[in-house]
Design a protein around this motif. Structure first.
Motif, PDB file in Angstrom:
ATOM      1  N   UNK B  35       0.836  -1.207   0.000  1.00 23.19           N
ATOM      2  CA  UNK B  35       0.000   0.000   0.000  1.00 23.19           C
ATOM      3  C   UNK B  35       0.865   1.249   0.000  1.00 23.19           C
ATOM      4  N   UNK B  36       1.964   1.206   0.743  1.00 24.84           N
ATOM      5  CA  UNK B  36       2.884   2.358   0.766  1.00 24.84           C
ATOM      6  C   UNK B  36       3.502   2.589  -0.607  1.00 24.84           C
ATOM      7  N   UNK B  42      -6.085   2.030  -1.625  1.00 28.11           N
ATOM      8  CA  UNK B  42      -5.883   0.729  -2.298  1.00 28.11           C
ATOM      9  C   UNK B  42      -7.063  -0.195  -2.006  1.00 28.11           C
ATOM     10  N   UNK B  43      -7.138  -1.279  -2.797  1.00 22.38           N
ATOM     11  CA  UNK B  43      -8.122  -2.322  -2.539  1.00 22.38           C
ATOM     12  C   UNK B  43      -7.346  -3.580  -2.153  1.00 22.38           C
ATOM     13  N   UNK B  64      -5.348   4.020   3.971  1.00 21.05           N
ATOM     14  CA  UNK B  64      -3.956   4.212   4.407  1.00 21.05           C
ATOM     15  C   UNK B  64      -3.246   2.861   4.484  1.00 21.05           C
ATOM     16  N   UNK B  65      -1.913   2.866   4.508  1.00 24.14           N
ATOM     17  CA  UNK B  65      -1.171   1.606   4.683  1.00 24.14           C
ATOM     18  C   UNK B  65      -1.578   0.881   5.966  1.00 24.14           C
ATOM     19  N   UNK B  66      -1.874   1.601   7.024  1.00 25.07           N
ATOM     20  CA  UNK B  66      -2.282   0.940   8.270  1.00 25.07           C
ATOM     21  C   UNK B  66      -3.626   0.236   8.092  1.00 25.07           C
ATOM     22  N   UNK B  67      -4.525   0.886   7.364  1.00 24.45           N
ATOM     23  CA  UNK B  67      -5.804   0.236   7.086  1.00 24.45           C
ATOM     24  C   UNK B  67      -5.592  -1.014   6.221  1.00 24.45           C
ATOM     25  N   UNK B  89      -4.174  -9.616  -2.926  1.00 28.55           N
ATOM     26  CA  UNK B  89      -3.655  -8.752  -3.979  1.00 28.55           C
ATOM     27  C   UNK B  89      -4.018  -7.340  -3.580  1.00 28.55           C
ATOM     28  N   UNK B  90      -3.002  -6.477  -3.483  1.00 32.67           N
ATOM     29  CA  UNK B  90      -3.230  -5.074  -3.092  1.00 32.67           C
ATOM     30  C   UNK B  90      -3.042  -4.221  -4.338  1.00 32.67           C
TER      31      UNK B  90
END
Lengths: 289, 382
Positions: B35-36, B42-43, B64-67, B89-90
């Motif tokens: 995600x970062x 992102x999904x 967010x990356x944390x999410x 898959x991100x």
């Protein structure tokens, strides 16, 4: 009487010098099949126990008048071998090879249907007309001359059903293994029509399995075009969707191609369908025994 | 061979089809890093080969990356219709203006490729075909000629694709067909194929099936085979070249020939039992082949009894019997094994077993009798 393979068959074997090719060629010959030639590129002039070998099918046809070809070539070369047979003008090509890619067969099939030649298989055990000739890998002891025609997508099931019918004293006119792939050169309908036209066939056993809609279409054809009675069998009631059950063509896609769907479709068209090979044999006996 | 979405998308990208940028992740940490790297919303999508992932909670947006970490943690290990999620898959989230449907399939009935296109994407296409048949444009392709641009235009006009998206859809169709041919696929399905707010056409999902018979020409795809088989017995069978399909019953089944094995499963079910598997040991069922087959069957702890159904043709039943004895000698299996031999040299085969087989081997004369006995023995053992 018989269909497709008989005393007039003049057989050329493509891949005759391979281990399997040679073994089955000699078995076919021993049964009485007129094997006139073999083909293996680069081996012209050799012979396999007296059967002359040629470089190309065209050469074999010119020299021997071969009208039927049996293909024993490995999958990666088999498509080329089928085209070679068709291009040499062979009337009946029987492809035993298992594992030919589907895309190759789409092209072969499209080409084939533009002409009048016949292709049986691929991925099939071949054809036997008991007492006359056999082309392929079927165990000949299982069959006896008679008046029942058999068409099947499976080899071993064909042998099983033929033997069970034989045990009841009933023989076969011809037995045709059309093959277990998703695309085969001849469908149930193509062979049903030949049995319908054959005065030596009194009843046809059609052995189907999961995948595709060939059985469903055959049901419609039988009800509209056939006087000869047909008894059916379908294998694969326990097959889960999306899994290939041995044969490349034996796969349920989504909700289509199930054994139950095929059985229902055939029964709706008035075709009796047995639940196991023994019951099929009993149905045949009841009809003509 | 059915591929995962992420594998399909990677192949799409290689074929020049537009896909959202994305990465695979096997852990929440990897999902966060992905995600970062991708940036923005992102999904996170569960990688399982079954429909209805979204409804099952297997597809989530992460701002967010944390999410993304939290969603991946939640999704990984999740069970979706019997499939455990092992990988996600991100990918970058897309602004969807409209969802279309596009596919190239191998039409078994017509024995030709079939290209389909619809402006009603994002839903179950069998349902669209049934309820709105006019909304699904269908065109068969002559495999000797190939798919031409005018074919694509015909589909676009008949499907009613919106004007600003037409060029992008045409390109997607041409490349899908190209991929279908290049990969020797039996299915390329994009549902949805989206028209974005900035007028791009992007494949948001990827369903790709490859013809197993063609894998010899595609070593790179053959390598994917291991990753798509998650059942331990199926993987073992694959490694040893045995034709095997796992089912969920307790009567193990082995035979020689696809047809007779399918028939054996049916007869076991007719006898009131549940088949544990499909196993075709092939034509030449010699000692080695029987040993390999039995090893696969016996590795399934659910199997309580075995039914071995052989019709001897070219294969001789006496050789199968010898093979079975050798295999049992090596493996020392103690569960009940019901054997039915018919055809070539069957009496000799039965005599060999009657004389020398261990007590757990039972001989029955017919398929029906063998199935009935195997079912009884499985019930007794459980």
């Amino acid at each position: 009487m018989s269909i497709l393979v008989n005393k007039d068959t003049k057989l050329v074997v493509q891949g005759i010098t391979g281990r399997e090719g040679q073994f089955h060629t000699l078995r076919n010959k021993a049964y009485g099949t007129n094997v006139v030639a073999g083909v293996t590129p680069g081996k012209a002039g050799q012979d396999v126990e007296g059967i002359p070998v040629f470089n190309t099918v065209r050469d074999a046809v010119e020299a021997t008048g071969a009208n039927t070809s049996m293909i024993f070539v490995p999958p990666r070369f088999a498509t080329d071998a089928i085209f070679e047979s068709l291009d040499a003008g062979i009337d009946l090509t029987i492809a035993i090879t298992e594992g030919i890619p589907a895309h190759d067969m789409m092209r072969v099939y499209t080409h084939l249907k533009r002409g009048n030649q016949t292709l049986i298989g691929p991925n099939c055990p071949g054809i036997i007309s008991p007492g006359e000739a056999t082309v392929g890998i079927m165990p000949t002891d299982v069959f006896t001359p008679g008046r029942v025609g058999i068409i099947s997508r499976s080899g071993t099931l064909t042998y099983q059903i033929s033997k069970e019918i034989g045990d009841l004293g009933i023989g076969q006119s011809s037995v045709v293994g059309i093959g277990g792939d998703a695309i085969v050169g001849s469908s149930f309908i193509d062979i049903l029509q030949r049995f319908e036209d054959d005065p030596g066939t009194d009843l046809v056993v059609m052995v189907g399995e999961i995948g595709g809609d060939d059985e469903e279409r055959a049901g419609v054809f039988i009800s509209e075009n056939m006087k000869t009675p047909v008894v059916g069998y379908i294998a694969g009631f326990q097959a889960p969707p999306g899994k290939q059950m041995g044969h490349a063509g034996a796969i349920i896609t989504g909700s289509s191609g199930t054994a139950q769907g095929k059985k229902d479709a055939l029964e709706a068209m008035g075709v009796e369908v047995g639940t196991n090979p023994t019951e099929v044999a009993e149905m045949v006996k009841k009809r003509i025994g | 061979m059915d591929l995962f979405e992420y594998q399909g998308k990677q192949l799409f990208a290689r074929a020049g089809l537009a896909v959202p940028s994305g990465e695979v992740a096997d852990t929440p940490e990897q999902a966060k890093a992905a995600a970062e790297a991708i940036g923005g919303t992102v999904v996170v999508k569960a990688q399982v080969q079954v429909g209805g992932r979204g409804k099952a909670g297997g597809i989530k947006l992460a701002k967010t990356p944390d999410e993304a970490y939290a969603e991946a943690k939640n999704i990984l290990g999740m069970d979706i219709k019997g499939h455990t999620v092992k990988r996600v898959w991100v990918e970058a989230a897309s602004d969807i203006k409209k969802e279309y449907y596009a596919s190239v399939t191998f039409d078994r009935s017509a024995k030709m490729p079939l290209v389909m296109l619809s402006a009603m994407g994002g839903m179950d296409i069998e349902g669209v075909a049934k309820e709105h048949p006019d909304a699904l444009a269908r065109l068969h392709v002559d495999p000797l000629i190939g798919f031409q641009q005018h074919d694509a235009r015909w589909l676009i006009y008949h499907a009613g694709i919106d004007e600003p998206a037409q060029k992008g859809v045409l390109d997607a169709l041409m490349k899908s067909y190209e991929a279908f041919i290049d990969l020797e696929a039996t299915l390329i399905e994009i549902n949805p194929l989206i028209w974005t707010e900035d007028d791009r056409v992007v494949a948001l999902d990827a369903k790709v099936s490859i013809d197993n018979n063609a894998l010899f020409r595609h070593p790179d795809l053959a390598e994917l085979q291991e990753s798509v088989t998650d059942d331990p017995q199926e993987r073992m069978a694959q490694e040893r070249g045995v034709t095997y399909v796992k089912l969920d019953g307790d009567v193990g089944i082995m035979g020689n020939g696809a047809g007779i094995v399918m028939s054996s499963l049916d007869v076991v079910a007719l006898a009131g039992g549940k088949p544990a598997n499909f196993l075709d040991a092939g034509g030449g069922s010699n000692a080695e082949a029987v040993t390999t087959a039995l090893e696969v069957l016996l590795s399934d702890p659910k199997v309580k009894s075995l039914m071995i159904n052989i019709f001897g043709g070219i294969t001789r039943c006496d050789q199968v019997a010898e093979g079975l004895l050798a295999a049992l000698d090596k493996l020392g299996a103690t569960l009940p094994i019901v054997v039915r031999l018919d055809g070539t040299a069957a009496p000799e085969g039965r005599a060999i077993l009657a004389e020398r087989a261990p007590d757990n081997v039972v001989i029955e004369p017919t398929m029906l009798a063998a199935a009935t006995r195997a079912v009884e023995l499985a019930k007794e053992a459980s």
